[in-house]
Each structure stands twice: as structure tokens, then as C-alpha cells.
Design a protein around this motif. Structure first.
Motif, mmCIF file in Angstrom:
data_model
loop_
_atom_site.group_PDB
_atom_site.id
_atom_site.type_symbol
_atom_site.label_atom_id
_atom_site.label_comp_id
_atom_site.label_asym_id
_atom_site.label_seq_id
_atom_site.Cartn_x
_atom_site.Cartn_y
_atom_site.Cartn_z
ATOM 1 N N LYS B 77 0.836 -1.197 0.000
ATOM 2 C CA LYS B 77 0.000 0.000 0.000
ATOM 3 C C LYS B 77 0.875 1.252 0.000
ATOM 4 O O LYS B 77 0.604 2.215 -0.711
ATOM 5 C CB LYS B 77 -0.912 -0.007 1.223
ATOM 6 C CG LYS B 77 -1.886 1.158 1.276
ATOM 7 C CD LYS B 77 -2.885 0.986 2.409
ATOM 8 C CE LYS B 77 -3.919 2.101 2.398
ATOM 9 N NZ LYS B 77 -4.950 1.915 3.448
ATOM 10 N N VAL B 80 2.087 2.179 -3.370
ATOM 11 C CA VAL B 80 1.058 2.854 -4.168
ATOM 12 C C VAL B 80 0.918 4.307 -3.728
ATOM 13 O O VAL B 80 0.857 5.221 -4.559
ATOM 14 C CB VAL B 80 -0.287 2.122 -4.053
ATOM 15 C CG1 VAL B 80 -1.391 2.912 -4.739
ATOM 16 C CG2 VAL B 80 -0.192 0.724 -4.623
ATOM 17 N N ILE B 81 0.893 4.509 -2.416
ATOM 18 C CA ILE B 81 0.743 5.864 -1.881
ATOM 19 C C ILE B 81 1.853 6.777 -2.378
ATOM 20 O O ILE B 81 1.622 7.930 -2.751
ATOM 21 C CB ILE B 81 0.722 5.823 -0.331
ATOM 22 C CG1 ILE B 81 -0.586 5.198 0.156
ATOM 23 C CG2 ILE B 81 0.890 7.217 0.253
ATOM 24 C CD1 ILE B 81 -0.675 5.031 1.650
ATOM 25 N N HIS B 83 3.494 6.610 -5.137
ATOM 26 C CA HIS B 83 3.246 6.988 -6.527
ATOM 27 C C HIS B 83 2.128 8.018 -6.641
ATOM 28 O O HIS B 83 2.199 8.932 -7.459
ATOM 29 C CB HIS B 83 2.920 5.745 -7.355
ATOM 30 C CG HIS B 83 4.119 4.932 -7.700
ATOM 31 N ND1 HIS B 83 4.636 3.971 -6.861
ATOM 32 C CD2 HIS B 83 4.935 4.959 -8.781
ATOM 33 C CE1 HIS B 83 5.709 3.438 -7.412
ATOM 34 N NE2 HIS B 83 5.921 4.005 -8.586
ATOM 35 N N LEU B 84 1.092 7.866 -5.824
ATOM 36 C CA LEU B 84 -0.015 8.822 -5.871
ATOM 37 C C LEU B 84 0.453 10.208 -5.460
ATOM 38 O O LEU B 84 0.130 11.213 -6.109
ATOM 39 C CB LEU B 84 -1.160 8.366 -4.961
ATOM 40 C CG LEU B 84 -1.808 7.021 -5.282
ATOM 41 C CD1 LEU B 84 -2.978 6.763 -4.332
ATOM 42 C CD2 LEU B 84 -2.263 6.963 -6.724
ATOM 43 N N GLU B 87 2.468 11.788 -8.158
ATOM 44 C CA GLU B 87 1.613 12.224 -9.255
ATOM 45 C C GLU B 87 0.961 13.578 -8.943
ATOM 46 O O GLU B 87 1.007 14.504 -9.748
ATOM 47 C CB GLU B 87 0.527 11.171 -9.508
ATOM 48 C CG GLU B 87 -0.488 11.540 -10.572
ATOM 49 C CD GLU B 87 0.137 11.602 -11.970
ATOM 50 O OE1 GLU B 87 1.017 10.773 -12.252
ATOM 51 O OE2 GLU B 87 -0.248 12.490 -12.753
ATOM 52 N N ILE B 88 0.397 13.674 -7.745
ATOM 53 C CA ILE B 88 -0.319 14.896 -7.376
ATOM 54 C C ILE B 88 0.639 16.074 -7.261
ATOM 55 O O ILE B 88 0.428 17.136 -7.862
ATOM 56 C CB ILE B 88 -1.070 14.710 -6.041
ATOM 57 C CG1 ILE B 88 -2.163 13.652 -6.198
ATOM 58 C CG2 ILE B 88 -1.671 16.023 -5.576
ATOM 59 C CD1 ILE B 88 -2.884 13.312 -4.911
ATOM 60 N N SER B 91 2.223 17.160 -10.523
ATOM 61 C CA SER B 91 1.257 17.901 -11.347
ATOM 62 C C SER B 91 1.166 19.345 -10.888
ATOM 63 O O SER B 91 1.130 20.274 -11.711
ATOM 64 C CB SER B 91 -0.133 17.265 -11.252
ATOM 65 O OG SER B 91 -0.131 15.977 -11.797
ATOM 66 N N LEU B 150 -7.954 15.995 -2.385
ATOM 67 C CA LEU B 150 -7.533 14.715 -2.948
ATOM 68 C C LEU B 150 -6.235 14.266 -2.284
ATOM 69 O O LEU B 150 -6.039 13.091 -1.969
ATOM 70 C CB LEU B 150 -7.292 14.909 -4.448
ATOM 71 C CG LEU B 150 -7.701 13.835 -5.427
ATOM 72 C CD1 LEU B 150 -9.162 13.499 -5.260
ATOM 73 C CD2 LEU B 150 -7.426 14.303 -6.836
ATOM 74 N N ILE B 154 -4.214 11.064 1.397
ATOM 75 C CA ILE B 154 -3.075 10.272 0.940
ATOM 76 C C ILE B 154 -1.835 10.625 1.741
ATOM 77 O O ILE B 154 -1.111 9.776 2.249
ATOM 78 C CB ILE B 154 -2.837 10.511 -0.565
ATOM 79 C CG1 ILE B 154 -4.023 9.963 -1.359
ATOM 80 C CG2 ILE B 154 -1.546 9.885 -1.022
ATOM 81 C CD1 ILE B 154 -4.014 10.346 -2.820
#
Lengths: 199, 199
Positions: B77, B80-81, B83-84, B87-88, B91, B150, B154
DNA sequence: TCGTCATTGATTGTTGACAAATGACAATAA
DNA sequence: TTATTGTCATTTGTCAACAATCAATGACGA
């Protein structure tokens, strides 16, 4: 599917459905008192439900004023959301290919059958429910479902603009092609199909 | 920093701090009644606060039983976190380079100064607060802050294991090098520094 | 005419009491 | 001994009344 012992969760899932199926449009205000009256319960559980939905991104709250149905995400935000969903769901599917547990395939097949039916019919709430369930199945398999709570609010925000901009039958075929690739053990194909499905 | 008119948010941010700074360890149960007594208020706002933190991933709730401080995310997990978050935040930074609004740079500099101080001291809660604030500044600039809601849950899940596994001064220097690249207008360098900082 | 400021009605925030559910423990029976 | 059942204390779930807050309205004065 709808059974929950506590009222807050019943109210929450009911409102969730109404928002996602487009019965409650963005900007619509929700009053605690009216909802309490409508459901025949007190304001307490209503408050809890509204708080849930607010944290999930379906409602926006202004202190001392109340909540409204959230606006559709901006183009910029939506683009980020798309990437996040791809990351999560692709991770889950990749993890599945390590084990290839067939029980998932069975459940996906069941879902597909129902989804096909629903896409033909006119019950949009049902379509949304099954579409959601499909992706939830994918996410749940990995790491004992630990990704679900991460995935859900992202997914919900994306589904705020579900009803419009969507050809249901095409969506069904995309689901089907993902499952087909998984059945055949073709990992790359499954991931590509998933990626192009999430838009 | 702590001021909020409604009690639920005061309680929520207080508990948030205690969890993130490691004063409340994973698994610790939180009772509504004891908290109400501790804060000198009724159970209502406490419930709301606990619901907030639960949705943010800092607590886990079992219906009719109560909440406990959430366990650290599994390796899978956490990956994944990571990478999230990348990404955010990437951006957001990319979007900033379109405008290069200098007011962000000023605020980052201010934060850096405070962060450096805090990393030297022993107030871990303060360190966490400032680290969080740094990244929040990055995320807030893009698209009128639409990414914050969002990003927050996370981020918080990742910070569940903040205290351990972390060299504070190294963390400061990483922040500094991100800001330095932004000052110099070197986008690629800033993004790389950001990516290698989020681990 | 325009802006300011009290008033008012509607809505959320907070409270304490009561109802329902849960888990632990002890008593009972196979 | 072991499994089952019943009781009890603890904790969450729900409720209705009250307090605080906000936004809209209209009176007032410049």
C-alpha cells in the motif's frame, strides 16, 4: 446490497446513489432537517451521513451554512484523478497476476452478466452501482483490500460526471475485454485495456 | 494556526497532531466518552472529529465498537501511496512552472526558515506540521487549490509512520533543493528533487 | 440614491439523556 | 475439559431540545 444496521450508513448510501445517478445535481443544497423528515429519523445520523459524503468529495460543506452537492471536477483536477485511478487499479491488477486467483474471475464474470443487462435497461443507478462494483472487485483483490479506502474517494469524485459523456454499451465491452485478457493470462493486454478504459 | 470556530475541527486537528507526532501509537483505542471528558465538551463534536479522522485514514472504525489509531500501511500500500503523492505534487509543481507566481516562492522560503529551526529542536509535532505545510503550499497553488482534498488523506496515511525512519535535517535539505530549483526556473531539476524526496 | 447597521428567520452546532449493541466473564451441561 | 448460554458492564447509536451563527431584509442616516 443496501443492508446496514446503522442509520447513518443507510442514509449515506442512499444519498450516494442519488448523487451518482444524477438525481441530485451539482450545487443542490441539502438541509439536515428536511432529510431527517424525509427519512423519518433525527438529525444525528443525517449529520454523520453528510460528513461521510463530504469527506468522499460528493458534497462540499461550508461551516454554519450547510452542504451542497459538489461541482464536477475541473479539467485539470480530472486529469490528475484519471492518473491516480490508473495507478491504483493497475497496481491491483498487476498484483492479481502474481496469484491469478480464479475466484476473482468468477465474480467478474457474474458482474459482467448483470452489467450487460443493466446497460440495456434504463435504471442508471443500477448501472453506476455495477460499474463501481466491477472496479471495486479489481481493487479489493490486492493486498487484502487495503487499497479500497484509498481508491473510493478518488473513484467517487470521478463518477460525479458519470451520467453524461458515457456510452454504456461501449463501457460494457471495455469491461469485457479486460476480463477476457485476464482469463487468457495476458497481463500486458489487460493493463492496456484497463488504462484506455479509465478516461 | 489552530483556530477554528467549531469544536469538531479543533478536536480533529488536536488529535491529528497527537497521532502524527507519534504520541498516539497505532492500535490505541479512542473512546468518545473519555475524549469528551478530556476536552470538556459533549460527545457530539467528538463523534464528528473521529469521523473526520476515520475518513482521512488516521483511525479505523468498527461499528458499535469504536475507533483505534490506524496501523501503518503495508509495504504494498505504501508503494502505491508514494506513486499517488508523486503524481499529485508533480502535477502541481508542473502547473506552477506555467505561471511562476513569485508569491509561492516567498511562502516556501518562509516555511524553509521555520522548518530548519524546527528540525534542530525537539518538537516533533512542529516538524510534522511544517513538513506538511510545505507540501500543502505546493499542492495549493495549482488550479486554485482543487487538489488539496484529494491529496490530504493520501499524505496523512503516509505520515502515519513519520516519526521513525526519517533523518530530519536531510529532509530539510531536500526541501531546500526543491525550492532552489524553482527559484532558478529549472523545472526538470525541481521535479526530480521532488520525486526523490517522496519516498 | 447609496451604504451601513440592527432585526429576523432559517440552519447548523452543541448538549445531555436514553436505547441498542458488543465483548467479557461466569455458570451450566455434554 | 470443552462448548454453549446467559448476564452484566461498557461503549456506541439515536433522539429531541437548546444555543450560536449566518444571510437576507428593511429601516435609517448621510
Amino acid at each position: 446490497m443496501k443492508l446496514a444496521s446503522n442509520l447513518q450508513e443507510q442514509v449515506a448510501s442512499h444519498l450516494r446513489r442519488r448523487i451518482l445517478s444524477g438525481q441530485l445535481l451539482p450545487g443542490t443544497p441539502l438541509r439536515e432537517q428536511s432529510l431527517a423528515l424525509e427519512f423519518g429519523i433525527s438529525r444525528g445520523p443525517i449529520r454523520d451521513a453528510l460528513l461521510h459524503l463530504t469527506k468522499e468529495g460528493l458534497l462540499v460543506a461550508k461551516p454554519n451554512v450547510g452542504v451542497r452537492v459538489a461541482a464536477e471536477p475541473s479539467g485539470f483536477k480530472r486529469n490528475v484523478i484519471v492518473h491516480l485511478r490508473r495507478e491504483i487499479e493497475a497496481s491491483a491488477v498487476t498484483a492479481w497476476f502474481e496469484t491469478r486467483d480464479p475466484s476473482l474471475l468468477r465474480r467478474l464474470d457474474d458482474n459482467l452478466a448483470l452489467y450487460r443487462e443493466a446497460c440495456g435497461g434504463s435504471d442508471l443507478a443500477q448501472v453506476v452501482e455495477l460499474d463501481m462494483a466491477f472496479h471495486r472487485l479489481l481493487v479489493e483483490t490486492a493486498d487484502k483490500g487495503s487499497l479500497v479506502d484509498l481508491w473510493l474517494p478518488i473513484m467517487l469524485r470521478m463518477f460525479l460526471r458519470y451520467s453524461r459523456h458515457r456510452d454504456l454499451m461501449e463501457s460494457y465491452h471495455e469491461h469485457a475485454s479486460i476480463v477476457r485478457a485476464m482469463h487468457g493470462g495476458r497481463e500486458w493486454e489487460a493493463l492496456e485495456a484497463l488504462k484506455s478504459h479509465i478516461v
